[in-house]
Design a protein around this motif. Structure first.
Motif, short mmCIF file in Angstrom:
data_model
loop_
_atom_site.label_atom_id
_atom_site.label_comp_id
_atom_site.label_asym_id
_atom_site.label_seq_id
_atom_site.Cartn_x
_atom_site.Cartn_y
_atom_site.Cartn_z
N THR A 73 0.84 -1.21 0.00
CA THR A 73 0.00 0.00 0.00
C THR A 73 0.87 1.25 0.00
OG1 THR A 73 -1.70 -1.19 1.24
CG2 THR A 73 -1.87 1.21 1.20
N ASN A 109 -7.17 -4.29 0.69
CA ASN A 109 -6.10 -5.22 0.35
C ASN A 109 -6.06 -6.42 1.31
OD1 ASN A 109 -5.22 -3.87 -1.91
ND2 ASN A 109 -3.50 -2.85 -0.91
N VAL A 139 -7.46 1.65 1.48
CA VAL A 139 -6.59 0.78 0.68
C VAL A 139 -6.09 -0.41 1.50
CG1 VAL A 139 -4.53 0.65 -0.76
CG2 VAL A 139 -5.88 2.74 -0.74
N VAL A 140 -5.68 -0.17 2.76
CA VAL A 140 -5.14 -1.25 3.59
C VAL A 140 -6.20 -2.32 3.84
CG1 VAL A 140 -4.34 -1.84 5.91
CG2 VAL A 140 -3.32 0.09 4.70
N HIS A 167 2.22 1.91 -3.36
CA HIS A 167 1.16 2.49 -4.20
C HIS A 167 1.02 3.99 -3.96
CE1 HIS A 167 -1.11 -1.61 -4.76
NE2 HIS A 167 0.08 -1.58 -5.33
#
Length: 310
Positions: free
Chosen positions: A44, A89, A85-86, A47
């Motif tokens: 992440t 994912n 995002v974390v 990214h």
């Protein structure tokens, strides 16, 4: 007329970029987790950094002009971006692609709940009823998923909640601060990177097997870097679509992407699919199609009423 046509072309282009990049990022990330075991938060962070670098080069090429923003006004947005995002994912890492993708369909009901409760936005009864098959389909699929696990569902639930807050706040902040998608993301990406940089050492090893400075192969590093580039396109297109349409529009478009992603999951990663899961998927699709149909009808009715005014 020409300006309206150009605006529609831009929206279509933005949706297509988001379509291809969003599908691609799911398969690349899942491949990285399955075949390389790369740590989640570190991925992440990569990214976020690549996204900021991409925006830096964009502003150097005069694609957009940076606007000075007070950091305190976007702190919560940056934190929600990290969580968004974390957790998504982690959901992908701990669930089958089918359950991961279908769980994301719950973002629409949660967004509607947030907008109704805190932003006093109203939705028709027909729109609210379409959320029933969407929710039932997600529950049905998750319950009969042979790879069902409690940790995966917890991550999926947290991902839905934080993603919903994030998407509502993105649209609100762009209007509140009078900035476009790139201007907001240009400040928010490095701030989110700084937050993650402080958190990563607490949860993931830095050296040795599974650490960011571990003995990774060249193909693994190249795949991670490529996923960062694709993530940049995803983040940019999300901001652009929400800023130029609405969070709900983005999500309803996103639900159609899960059909392609589901097929890819079964073909590439051999995810099992039971009859009850298939029924859950069809139930969710029925809700999505119904929602889209009623939403378009309401928009046409609204345009007709405006046209009839003297």
């Amino acid at each position: 007329m020409a300006a309206s046509f150009l605006a529609n072309k831009r929206i279509v282009a933005g949706l297509l970029v988001n379509l291809f990049s969003s599908i691609c990022i799911v398969f690349i990330n899942k491949w990285i987790y399955v075949h390389y075991g790369f740590p989640n938060m570190t991925l992440t962070l990569v990214h976020f950094v690549v996204t900021w670098l991409g925006l830096y080069f964009c502003q150097k090429m005069d694609v957009f002009a940076p606007k000075s923003l007070p950091i305190r006004r976007i702190v919560w947005l940056a934190l929600s971006f990290c969580g968004f995002v974390v957790f998504t994912n982690l959901s992908l890492q701990n669930n089958s692609i089918g359950t991961y993708q279908l769980a994301k369909a719950m973002t629409t009901p949660v967004i509607i709940l947030i907008q109704t409760t805190y932003y006093k936005k109203t939705f028709s009864t027909k729109i609210k009823l379409t959320l029933v098959p969407i929710t039932l389909g997600v529950i049905l699929n998750s319950y009969y998923d042979v790879r069902f696990n409690l940790l995966g569902i917890v991550f999926a639930s947290l991902g839905v909640l934080v993603t919903s807050l994030y998407q509502v706040w993105v649209g609100a902040k762009q209007h509140e601060l009078q900035v476009n998608s790139m201007q907001l993301l240009y400040y928010q990406a490095p701030l989110s990177s700084a937050f993650l940089l402080c958190i990563v050492p607490l949860f993931e090893p830095l050296t040795g097997s599974g650490g960011i400075f571990g003995p990774w192969s060249l193909p693994a590093l190249m795949t991670v870097l490529f996923s960062g580039v694709v993530a940049f396109l995803v983040n940019l297109s999300i901001y652009w679509i929400i800023g130029n349409t609405s969070p709900v529009t983005y999500n309803m478009f996103g639900h159609f992407k899960f059909c392609i992603t589901l097929v890819g999951g079964y073909l590439l990663f051999h995810d099992p699919l039971s009859l009850n899961q298939a029924l859950g998927i069809l139930c969710t699709l029925a809700g999505i199609l119904s929602y889209t149909h009623f939403k378009l009808m309401e928009q046409e009715e609204g345009k007709s009423r405006l046209a009839q005014r003297p």
